[in-house]
Scaffold this active site. Structure first.
Site, PDB file in Angstrom:
ATOM      1  N   ARG A  97       7.545  -4.153 -15.187  1.00  0.00           N
ATOM      2  CA  ARG A  97       7.117  -4.659 -13.872  1.00  0.00           C
ATOM      3  C   ARG A  97       8.360  -5.007 -13.047  1.00  0.00           C
ATOM      4  O   ARG A  97       8.429  -4.736 -11.867  1.00  0.00           O
ATOM      5  CB  ARG A  97       6.200  -5.881 -14.017  1.00  0.00           C
ATOM      6  CG  ARG A  97       5.937  -6.567 -12.666  1.00  0.00           C
ATOM      7  CD  ARG A  97       4.762  -7.554 -12.651  1.00  0.00           C
ATOM      8  NE  ARG A  97       4.540  -8.269 -13.885  1.00  0.00           N
ATOM      9  CZ  ARG A  97       5.316  -9.252 -14.350  1.00  0.00           C
ATOM     10  NH1 ARG A  97       6.373  -9.658 -13.664  1.00  0.00           N
ATOM     11  NH2 ARG A  97       5.035  -9.828 -15.497  1.00  0.00           N
ATOM     12  N   TYR A 101      -3.361   1.274  11.508  1.00  0.00           N
ATOM     13  CA  TYR A 101      -4.078   1.939  10.414  1.00  0.00           C
ATOM     14  C   TYR A 101      -5.170   0.977   9.901  1.00  0.00           C
ATOM     15  O   TYR A 101      -4.918  -0.222   9.707  1.00  0.00           O
ATOM     16  CB  TYR A 101      -3.079   2.290   9.302  1.00  0.00           C
ATOM     17  CG  TYR A 101      -3.724   2.799   8.054  1.00  0.00           C
ATOM     18  CD1 TYR A 101      -4.237   4.089   7.996  1.00  0.00           C
ATOM     19  CD2 TYR A 101      -3.853   1.989   6.939  1.00  0.00           C
ATOM     20  CE1 TYR A 101      -4.854   4.552   6.851  1.00  0.00           C
ATOM     21  CE2 TYR A 101      -4.472   2.446   5.784  1.00  0.00           C
ATOM     22  CZ  TYR A 101      -4.971   3.735   5.749  1.00  0.00           C
ATOM     23  OH  TYR A 101      -5.585   4.194   4.629  1.00  0.00           O
ATOM     24  N   ASP A 112       6.067   0.649  10.304  1.00  0.00           N
ATOM     25  CA  ASP A 112       5.350   1.541   9.388  1.00  0.00           C
ATOM     26  C   ASP A 112       5.722   2.965   9.799  1.00  0.00           C
ATOM     27  O   ASP A 112       5.296   3.460  10.844  1.00  0.00           O
ATOM     28  CB  ASP A 112       3.846   1.295   9.502  1.00  0.00           C
ATOM     29  CG  ASP A 112       3.041   2.169   8.541  1.00  0.00           C
ATOM     30  OD1 ASP A 112       3.524   3.262   8.175  1.00  0.00           O
ATOM     31  OD2 ASP A 112       1.908   1.772   8.185  1.00  0.00           O
ATOM     32  N   LYS A 131       1.482   9.899   1.774  1.00  0.00           N
ATOM     33  CA  LYS A 131       1.359  10.880   2.839  1.00  0.00           C
ATOM     34  C   LYS A 131       2.545  11.849   2.783  1.00  0.00           C
ATOM     35  O   LYS A 131       2.660  12.596   1.842  1.00  0.00           O
ATOM     36  CB  LYS A 131       1.225  10.143   4.177  1.00  0.00           C
ATOM     37  CG  LYS A 131       0.250   8.938   4.132  1.00  0.00           C
ATOM     38  CD  LYS A 131      -1.193   9.310   3.906  1.00  0.00           C
ATOM     39  CE  LYS A 131      -2.121   8.144   3.619  1.00  0.00           C
ATOM     40  NZ  LYS A 131      -2.026   6.989   4.486  1.00  0.00           N
TER      41      LYS A 131
HETATM   42  C1  LIG Z   1      -2.371   5.598   4.446  1.00  0.00           C
HETATM   43  C2  LIG Z   1      -1.641   4.627   5.306  1.00  0.00           C
HETATM   44  C3  LIG Z   1      -1.385   3.314   4.878  1.00  0.00           C
HETATM   45  C4  LIG Z   1      -1.904   2.766   3.569  1.00  0.00           C
HETATM   46  O1  LIG Z   1      -1.310   3.368   2.468  1.00  0.00           O
HETATM   47  P1  LIG Z   1      -2.052   3.593   1.056  1.00  0.00           P
HETATM   48  O2  LIG Z   1      -1.024   4.362   0.299  1.00  0.00           O
HETATM   49  O3  LIG Z   1      -3.318   4.338   1.312  1.00  0.00           O
HETATM   50  O4  LIG Z   1      -2.305   2.240   0.484  1.00  0.00           O
HETATM   51  C5  LIG Z   1      -0.643   2.498   5.713  1.00  0.00           C
HETATM   52  N1  LIG Z   1      -0.197   2.913   6.917  1.00  0.00           N
HETATM   53  C6  LIG Z   1      -0.439   4.159   7.368  1.00  0.00           C
HETATM   54  C7  LIG Z   1       0.070   4.568   8.715  1.00  0.00           C
HETATM   55  C8  LIG Z   1      -1.168   5.048   6.586  1.00  0.00           C
HETATM   56  O5  LIG Z   1      -1.419   6.288   7.049  1.00  0.00           O
END
Ligand SMILES: *Cc1c(COP(=O)(O)O)cnc(C)c1O
Length: 386
Positions: A55, A108, A181, A206
């Site tokens: 961890r 998001y 983000d 992504k």
């Molecule tokens: C998918 C996404 C998230 C969340 O991420 P997860 O890996 O699904 O927990 C946060 N911000 C954006 C812009 C996203 O597209």
């Protein structure tokens, strides 16, 4: 390759080489998947390379963390089990109950749920603001109380653009930190830390992972004091990336540059087709001069990305039909993988904001343009438009 050499290298070199040296015993060019929760100590407290318990640190994760920090031009990276685990760790590391957060009014959905349904009951207060309107962000900041300003750019699904450098100045003038983000742009197209942001967060699910085969998240910072706070909470909360997931994410990161260029090439081809088609009412893409964020996007992004949204002339019924008729574009949520995806935000990713200020138009379609043959993508949309 020495660390110094690596720091001077280009993006693709860092994506491929940073974070890991070929294994000293075998010469393996890829980080081994170290499936071990604990590590033998050479005498009490005699840790080998600082590894004690997975961890706290795991070598497969360490390699990914070094690579993601290098591509974002940060000092330290942290890998998490999901983007939301990464975001939760940021909120709890850098804020305490009573503090105030400024937050995109079109964030998001999962991030909005985390802030509104988890962080707010815990004691955080927040004000939503449109990130493409720096004056609105300035107005939402409460000097002394606002500890974080949170930005997504481009946003989802309307692809609004926030001016990272301008918002960093606003945040810093009020004593707050800026979190960006960077999921939609990916580190290949945009490096927020170089524009003044303090913290970068990713859903590596992504573009960074890029193959729709792993869920993960990452945080990158430059400031070492901030890094210590994130590191403490990463270990204390424990939402870490496991070694198998870290391996897959790292493998994806190595090809991010070539994939993103093809995502952008294909998105431009698709946009070209859509803007000239009479069945399409509006195309939303930051690369279009008609996009209100075009100038800012041109300054802060290398190219305009693989996400394209558009509205059809035939209303919701046509939008739903296009989503259902598409074949090369797979009907599904998520984004950033090699395969093209199509979705109807109003009924799918953004169904939970129906009836609120965040509601999206019913005739809107969102594409995550993949890296298939561009002609096939255009032909598929042409057929699906009916
Ligand atoms: C998918 C996404 C998230 C969340 O991420 P997860 O890996 O699904 O927990 C946060 N911000 C954006 C812009 C996203 O597209």
């Amino acid at each position: 390759m020495t660390q110094e050499h690596r720091n001077k290298s280009g993006f693709e070199t860092r994506a491929i080489h940073a974070g890991y040296e070929p294994d000293p015993t075998t010469g393996a060019v890829n980080p081994p998947i170290v499936a071990s929760s604990t590590y033998k100590q050479d005498g009490v407290g005699g840790l080998r390379g600082g590894y004690e318990y997975s961890r706290s640190a795991n070598p497969t994760r360490t390699a990914l963390e070094g690579a993601i920090a290098a591509v974002e031009e940060g000092e330290r990276g942290f890998a998490f089990a999901s983007g939301l685990a990464a975001e939760d760790t940021i909120l709890r590391s850098l804020m305490k109950p009573g503090d105030h957060l400024v937050f995109p009014d079109d964030a998001y959905g999962g991030t909005y749920r985390l802030v509104d349904k988890v962080a707010r009951p815990w004691g955080l207060d927040y004000t939503p603001a449109a990130v493409h309107d720096a004056a609105a962000v300035a107005e939402a900041i409460q000097p002394g109380r606002t500890k974080l300003v949170w930005v997504e750019t481009p946003t989802n699904p309307l692809l609004n653009i926030g001016d990272i450098a301008a918002i960093a100045n606003l945040a810093h003038a009020a004593g707050a930190l800026l979190v960006v983000d960077n999921t939609f742009a990916s580190p290949y197209l945009q490096q927020p830390l170089t524009l003044g942001a303090d913290v970068v967060v990713h859903s590596t699910t992504k573009y960074v992972g890029g193959h729709s085969d792993v869920v993960g998240g990452a945080v990158v910072v430059r400031d070492l004091e901030l890094a210590d706070r994130i590191a403490f909470h990463q270990n204390a909360i424990g939402g870490v990336a496991g070694p198998f997931d870290a391996f897959l994410t790292h493998r994806g990161l190595k090809t991010l540059g070539v994939r993103m260029d093809r995502h952008c090439d294909n998105a431009e081809r698709v946009v070209d087709f859509l803007v000239n088609d009479s069945r399409v009412a509006e195309v939303i893409y930051p690369g279009l001069e008609s996009h209100p964020g075009h100038a800012v996007a041109s300054r802060q992004m290398k190219r305009y990305g693989g996400m394209v949204s558009f509205r059809v002339t035939g209303g919701e019924a046509q939008a739903l039909a296009v989503c259902e008729r598409a074949e090369v574009f797979t009907l599904g949520e998520s984004l950033g993988g090699v395969e093209s995806l199509i979705e109807h935000p109003g009924r799918m990713t953004h169904a939970s904001v129906a009836g609120t200020d965040l509601e999206v138009p019913a005739d809107l379609i969102r594409l995550s343009v993949g890296i298939e043959t561009a002609d096939d993508l255009v032909a598929d949309l042409d057929r699906a438009l009916g």
